[in-house]
Motif scaffolding. Structure first.
Motif, PDB file in Angstrom:
ATOM      1  N   GLY A   1     -30.878  27.908   9.016  1.00 32.19           N
ATOM      2  CA  GLY A   1     -29.984  26.747   9.038  1.00 32.19           C
ATOM      3  C   GLY A   1     -30.000  26.048  10.377  1.00 32.19           C
TER       4      GLY A   1
ATOM      5  N   THR B   1     -20.483  22.543  13.617  1.00 28.87           N
ATOM      6  CA  THR B   1     -20.983  22.235  12.274  1.00 28.87           C
ATOM      7  C   THR B   1     -22.248  23.053  12.022  1.00 28.87           C
ATOM      8  OG1 THR B   1     -20.124  19.971  12.429  1.00 28.87           O
ATOM      9  CG2 THR B   1     -21.754  20.420  10.711  1.00 28.87           C
ATOM     10  N   TYR B   2     -22.233  23.812  10.942  1.00 25.66           N
ATOM     11  CA  TYR B   2     -23.408  24.626  10.593  1.00 25.66           C
ATOM     12  C   TYR B   2     -23.843  24.279   9.173  1.00 25.66           C
ATOM     13  CZ  TYR B   2     -26.563  28.569  10.004  1.00 25.66           C
ATOM     14  OH  TYR B   2     -27.671  29.345   9.779  1.00 25.66           O
ATOM     15  N   THR B   3     -25.116  23.967   9.029  1.00 25.97           N
ATOM     16  CA  THR B   3     -25.692  23.631   7.728  1.00 25.97           C
ATOM     17  C   THR B   3     -26.735  24.691   7.365  1.00 25.97           C
ATOM     18  OG1 THR B   3     -25.403  21.282   8.199  1.00 25.97           O
ATOM     19  CG2 THR B   3     -26.868  21.866   6.384  1.00 25.97           C
TER      20      THR B   3
ATOM     21  N   THR C   1     -22.530  21.671   1.524  1.00 28.00           N
ATOM     22  CA  THR C   1     -23.812  21.725   2.228  1.00 28.00           C
ATOM     23  C   THR C   1     -23.643  22.106   3.689  1.00 28.00           C
ATOM     24  OG1 THR C   1     -23.657  19.353   2.687  1.00 28.00           O
ATOM     25  CG2 THR C   1     -24.841  20.020   0.691  1.00 28.00           C
ATOM     26  N   SER C   2     -22.435  21.928   4.247  1.00 32.99           N
ATOM     27  CA  SER C   2     -22.203  22.264   5.652  1.00 32.99           C
ATOM     28  C   SER C   2     -20.800  22.841   5.814  1.00 32.99           C
ATOM     29  CB  SER C   2     -22.374  21.026   6.545  1.00 32.99           C
ATOM     30  OG  SER C   2     -21.432  20.029   6.202  1.00 32.99           O
ATOM     31  N   HIS C   3     -20.589  23.533   6.912  1.00 29.23           N
ATOM     32  CA  HIS C   3     -19.319  24.182   7.211  1.00 29.23           C
ATOM     33  C   HIS C   3     -18.909  23.794   8.632  1.00 29.23           C
ATOM     34  CE1 HIS C   3     -19.932  26.733   3.622  1.00 29.23           C
ATOM     35  NE2 HIS C   3     -21.201  26.736   4.012  1.00 29.23           N
ATOM     36  N   LYS C   4     -17.595  23.551   8.797  1.00 32.85           N
ATOM     37  CA  LYS C   4     -17.114  23.050  10.089  1.00 32.85           C
ATOM     38  C   LYS C   4     -15.925  23.882  10.567  1.00 32.85           C
ATOM     39  CE  LYS C   4     -18.527  18.254   9.185  1.00 32.85           C
ATOM     40  NZ  LYS C   4     -18.089  16.840   9.117  1.00 32.85           N
TER      41      LYS C   4
END
Length: 503
Positions: free
Chosen positions: A166, A29-31, A114-117
């Motif tokens: 991030g 998970t990257y925000t 807001t985030s990518h998974k």
């Protein structure tokens, strides 16, 4: 212009090892911070590297391995049933990551949010050795050059990683974590599904896809379902159907179900799904349970018995003669001899028949008919190992037709069948000695046939023709079968031919 590697290019690294039937899943998970949202899409991504750390010399170690990994990375919301038009939405994978090779994948952040998974699976491809390990490394960074040139051998960096661009979080799950989720609702009746792997396979890694798809459908339909499997037969699949089936049955009765009962579940339905050889192993297991644990299927309700590309008729008639010879001499161990329908054993036991011939009879039959649904799935084309005929039982069993007819009339055909400690064995009556062909199963040859009508006519016409068809046995594929079964097949072939001529 490529960005030169920097000390902060690498955000995460982790080293581990997998054995046979093991895998690790990394949920990434990257925000991104608000200041990075205006970066062009071409640079708005992370990079992943998975490297097989084994020595290049092990690329040829197939007898103990092979020492290769399967790796894939996909967006967390990827659905195989929905067509993905953008390459950023499609999974990337490498089915054979060999020793000293690396796999690279770009983790795109092309969706609003807001985030990518993403989900990364690292799976062992070890087959034969239970002790062999494959060392690997997972590295996540901001640039491909950064992850490529990374050479630090220390343990994983601390998490979460947060900087001006991030924050990154990585959740790592092992094989048991995946197989013991989701947690069932102990207050509701439970449906237990047991999956079984095939030859040179394993439950932990190879059957995980089946488990997860069942879990997905159970979540959609609201069923309280849990999928489990027996891990102990990995690297032992050449030891024979009987050996594998007994081990699986004892695990179910003495370990699996007591642990589920201990959690507080009261009512349990049970289903079996077996792939390839696993379909035959689970058939032996349910027969073994039926014989040695008589009340088992009274306490647990049998629901589904499903076979996926299972060689239910063996493999002896699907391949050239040399393939059967290779199976008979033990190339695939006792399991290969079982699938080759070898029945002339070294000890020449009287009335000893191939296990696949005996498995659906006697106590095996009694166990299988307890299930509400029986399903077999077969590949119509392009399955060179388990073709359509054997996996879908697509043939005319002349002896079986006779038994099915008797069963439909309410007559018993299992009186001479029994299960011994060595194997399933069946005492087959001697071949009738009458020169006029096989006698009717409904009575002896001196029985009054004045009212037999067409049957009497068939007997009179068929008997003189039997000697003519003896010369055609090779063409009818009857060369390797016992005389009693040959005569029975010829008898029914003649009857069908005469009926067609009459009509």
């Amino acid at each position: 212009m490529p960005t030169s590697p920097r000390s902060n290019d690498v955000l995460y690294r982790h080293r581990d090892a997998v054995k046979v039937g093991e895998l690790f899943r990394y949920e990434i998970t990257y925000t991104p911070s608000p200041s990075t949202t205006n970066i062009p899409d071409g640079n708005y991504s992370l990079w992943l590297k998975v490297r097989n750390l084994e020595s290049v010399a092990l690329r040829a170690a197939y007898l103990a391995g092979p020492y290769i990994l399967y790796v894939d990375v996909r967006p967390d919301d990827y659905d195989q049933n929905v067509k993905a038009y953008s390459s950023a939405d499609q999974p990337s994978f490498e089915p054979q990551l060999k020793a000293a090779q690396s796999f690279y994948a770009q983790l795109f952040m092309n969706k609003a949010g807001t985030s990518h998974k993403w989900v990364v699976d690292v799976v062992s491809q070890v087959i034969f050795s239970p002790s062999a390990k494959i060392q690997y490394e997972v590295v996540i960074g901001r640039t491909k050059e950064g992850v490529h040139n990374h050479s630090d051998t220390s343990d994983s960096l601390g998490l979460p990683i947060t900087d001006a661009q991030g924050s990154l979080e990585v959740r790592r799950l092992d094989t048991l974590d995946l197989w013991h989720s989701p947690v069932p609702d102990i207050a509701r009746p439970l449906h237990l599904v047991i999956v079984t792997h095939g030859l040179h396979s394993n439950t932990g890694a190879d059957m995980l896809y089946v488990k997860e798809k069942i879990d997905e459908m159970a979540a959609k339909t609201g069923q309280n379902m849990v999928v489990r499997g027996y891990f102990g037969n990995a690297c032992k699949t050449e030891k024979g159907i009987k050996y594998l089936g007994i081990r699986m049955a004892e695990h179910i009765v003495k370990s699996l179900l007591p642990s589920i009962r201990h959690s507080g579940v009261n009512k349990i339905k049970i289903s079996f799904i077996g792939h390839s050889l696993g379909g035959l192993v689970q058939a032996y297991a349910v027969a073994y349970i039926q014989k040695h644990y008589i009340d088992f299927f009274k306490e647990y309700e049998p629901e589904n018995f499903i076979c996926l590309a299972t060689p239910l008729l063996g493999l002896s008639n699907e391949n050239p003669k040399y393939v059967k010879f290779v199976l008979d001499v033990g190339f695939a161990g006792k399991s290969g001899r079982d699938l080759g329908l070898t029945w002339k054993l070294s000890h020449l036991k009287k009335n000893h028949y191939p296990i696949l011939q005996i498995l659906p009879t006697g106590v095996g039959h009694d166990a299988l008919i307890l299930f509400k649904h029986h399903t077999t799935y077969a590949n119509a084309v392009n399955d060179g190992i388990v073709p359509l005929r054997t996996s879908s039982i697509l043939y005319l069993d002349w002896k079986g037709i006779s038994k099915a007819s008797m069963a439909k009339r309410g007559e018993s055909f299992n009186n001479n069948t029994k299960l011994t400690g060595d194997s399933f064995t069946e005492e087959v009556p001697e071949d009738p000695k009458s020169s006029g062909g096989p006698q009717s199963e409904e009575g002896s040859s001196n029985q009054d046939t004045s009212n037999s009508g067409p049957i009497d006519f068939l007997n009179q016409v068929s008997s003189p023709l039997m000697s003519f068809f003896h010369s055609w046995r090779l063409k009818l594929g009857l060369r390797n079968e016992p005389k009693y079964i040959k005569e029975r097949k010829l008898w029914w072939i003649l009857r069908m031919l005469i009926v067609m001529m009459i009509n």
